[in-house]
Design a protein around this motif. Structure first.
Motif, short mmCIF file in Angstrom:
data_model
loop_
_atom_site.label_atom_id
_atom_site.label_comp_id
_atom_site.label_asym_id
_atom_site.label_seq_id
_atom_site.Cartn_x
_atom_site.Cartn_y
_atom_site.Cartn_z
N ALA A 121 0.62 -1.11 -0.01
CA ALA A 121 0.08 -0.19 -0.11
C ALA A 121 0.94 1.27 -0.11
CB ALA A 121 -0.82 -0.07 1.20
N VAL A 122 1.96 1.20 0.81
CA VAL A 122 2.67 2.34 0.84
C VAL A 122 3.64 2.68 -0.28
CG1 VAL A 122 4.98 3.19 1.91
CG2 VAL A 122 3.34 2.38 3.35
N PHE A 123 3.91 1.42 -1.18
CA PHE A 123 4.52 1.51 -2.50
C PHE A 123 3.69 1.94 -3.49
CE2 PHE A 123 5.43 -0.35 -6.41
CZ PHE A 123 6.73 -0.09 -6.83
N PHE A 124 2.34 1.74 -3.32
CA PHE A 124 1.44 2.27 -4.26
C PHE A 124 1.16 3.75 -4.17
CE2 PHE A 124 -3.29 3.11 -5.26
CZ PHE A 124 -3.16 2.75 -6.71
N LEU A 125 1.03 4.27 -2.91
CA LEU A 125 0.94 5.51 -2.67
C LEU A 125 2.07 6.58 -3.16
CD1 LEU A 125 -0.85 5.52 0.79
CD2 LEU A 125 -1.78 5.85 -1.25
N ILE A 126 3.22 6.06 -3.01
CA ILE A 126 4.54 6.58 -3.44
C ILE A 126 4.47 6.63 -5.04
CG2 ILE A 126 7.06 6.54 -3.49
CD1 ILE A 126 7.10 5.05 -0.68
N LEU A 127 4.15 5.66 -5.41
CA LEU A 127 4.16 5.63 -7.21
C LEU A 127 2.93 6.37 -7.51
CD1 LEU A 127 5.13 4.14 -9.55
CD2 LEU A 127 3.26 2.42 -9.46
N CYS A 128 1.88 6.64 -6.93
CA CYS A 128 0.65 7.43 -7.46
C CYS A 128 1.13 8.93 -7.24
CB CYS A 128 -0.39 7.15 -6.57
SG CYS A 128 -1.26 5.84 -7.04
N ALA A 129 1.96 9.23 -6.22
CA ALA A 129 2.40 10.64 -5.83
C ALA A 129 3.63 11.13 -7.07
CB ALA A 129 3.07 10.63 -4.46
N ALA A 130 4.46 10.10 -7.29
CA ALA A 130 5.21 10.15 -8.20
C ALA A 130 5.00 10.26 -9.73
CB ALA A 130 6.37 9.14 -8.31
N CYS A 131 3.82 9.80 -9.99
CA CYS A 131 3.22 10.04 -11.12
C CYS A 131 2.09 11.04 -11.27
CB CYS A 131 2.52 8.39 -11.57
SG CYS A 131 3.36 7.09 -11.75
N LEU A 132 1.89 11.86 -10.19
CA LEU A 132 0.87 12.95 -10.06
C LEU A 132 1.22 14.02 -11.30
CD1 LEU A 132 -1.80 13.70 -8.81
CD2 LEU A 132 -0.38 14.82 -7.27
N PRO A 133 2.31 14.43 -11.26
CA PRO A 133 2.77 15.46 -12.45
C PRO A 133 2.37 14.94 -13.82
CG PRO A 133 4.70 15.47 -11.00
CD PRO A 133 3.75 14.15 -10.34
N LEU A 134 3.05 13.67 -13.99
CA LEU A 134 2.49 13.23 -15.47
C LEU A 134 0.90 12.90 -15.78
CD1 LEU A 134 3.57 11.55 -18.00
CD2 LEU A 134 3.37 9.43 -16.77
N ILE A 135 0.39 12.61 -14.78
CA ILE A 135 -1.26 12.50 -14.83
C ILE A 135 -1.74 13.91 -15.01
CG2 ILE A 135 -3.38 11.88 -13.70
CD1 ILE A 135 -1.50 9.80 -12.20
N ARG A 136 -1.36 14.73 -14.44
CA ARG A 136 -1.63 16.31 -14.79
C ARG A 136 -1.48 16.71 -16.08
NH1 ARG A 136 -0.02 19.26 -9.05
NH2 ARG A 136 -1.68 18.54 -7.71
N TRP A 137 -0.21 16.40 -16.38
CA TRP A 137 0.20 16.65 -17.91
C TRP A 137 -0.74 16.04 -18.75
CZ3 TRP A 137 1.70 19.45 -21.56
CH2 TRP A 137 2.23 18.75 -22.93
N MET A 138 -1.03 14.69 -18.70
CA MET A 138 -1.97 13.96 -19.68
C MET A 138 -3.44 14.62 -19.60
SD MET A 138 -0.96 10.14 -18.51
CE MET A 138 -2.08 9.41 -19.67
N PHE A 139 -3.98 15.33 -18.93
CA PHE A 139 -5.19 16.08 -18.96
C PHE A 139 -5.00 17.42 -19.41
CE2 PHE A 139 -6.43 12.59 -15.93
CZ PHE A 139 -7.46 12.55 -16.14
N GLN A 140 -3.97 18.10 -19.54
CA GLN A 140 -3.77 19.11 -20.38
C GLN A 140 -4.01 19.42 -21.93
OE1 GLN A 140 -3.27 21.89 -18.59
NE2 GLN A 140 -3.24 20.66 -16.87
N PRO A 141 -4.58 20.28 -22.38
CA PRO A 141 -4.93 20.24 -23.78
C PRO A 141 -3.71 20.07 -24.73
CG PRO A 141 -6.18 22.10 -22.82
CD PRO A 141 -5.15 21.51 -21.76
#
Length: 232
Positions: free
Chosen positions: A20-40
């Protein structure tokens, strides 16, 4: 024995906590990428990258799709979504179906040559047992088409199962490839709509396919239980 019983639950809890900790860290690390994917700007940027890769991009994605079929435990949806985002709904569909065709043919031939004994002690052993009824089923072609058509069925594992059945390779490839089309095209369509920044359409496709998948899983469990009970 008592000490082993008390240690095991603690070890399992620690493992789950670490996961669970690893999954949360992975999500936090990928958050900038996920935000970028939602940009026009993400869609045009991705399209530029795809064009720059040329044929190498096509071959790379085709190779990943073939690998996903061979290693059946790898989920196919991420590959199909990527294919749709990179090459459109129908371009991605054609690429994925070609990869499925090549990978399925290779697996089918290997399984038929090696035989059931070579796979019984692997992780596929239980699945092979669940679909044992296919080896002496009179309406084999119709059932194989149905299993590949229903959302939520383990389609890539079924390649191994069908390799042990009396079904000829050509008939299997025709039935399984045609039956895969609805499932694959929904994923490539979702990928294409996401790359085009059509987020509402993407969410709608995911919702519909998720509900259909749950229904397919429920139907498959009932169907397998009925078939195996009848066989016994």
């Amino acid at each position: 024995m008592k000490e082993e019983r008390t240690k095991r639950p603690g070890g399992e809890r620690a493992l789950l906590l670490a996961a669970a900790v690893f999954f949360l860290i992975l999500c936090a690390a990928c958050l900038p990428l996920i935000r970028w994917m939602f940009q026009p700007e993400f869609g045009p940027w991705l399209q530029g990258k795809v064009e720059a890769m040329g044929m190498w991009g096509v071959l790379a994605l085709l190779g990943v799709q073939i690998l996903q079929i061979v290693v059946a435990i790898i989920p196919g949806e991420p590959v199909e979504l990527a294919a749709g985002a990179m090459y459109g709904a129908f371009g991605g569909l054609a690429l994925c179906l070609l990869g499925c065709l090549i990978g399925s043919a290779a697996v089918f031939q290997v399984v038929r040559k090696k035989g059931k004994a070579a796979f019984e002690r692997t992780s596929l052993g239980q699945k092979l047992q669940e679909y044992q009824f296919l080896q002496d089923e009179a309406r084999l072609e119709g059932i194989v088409f149905l299993l590949y058509f229903i959302p939520g069925t383990p389609k890539d594992i079924l390649v191994y199962v069908c390799g042990l059945s009396p079904l000829p390779l050509g008939r299997f490839l025709l039935l399984s490839t045609l039956a895969r089309i609805p499932s694959v095209v929904t994923s490539t369509w979702a990928g294409a709509s996401f790359a085009g920044n059509n987020l509402w359409l993407t969410a709608g496709i995911f919702l519909c396919t998720g509900l259909l998948g749950l229904g397919g899983i429920w139907f498959q469990k009932r169907y397998l239980a009925k078939k195996n009970q009848k066989r016994e």
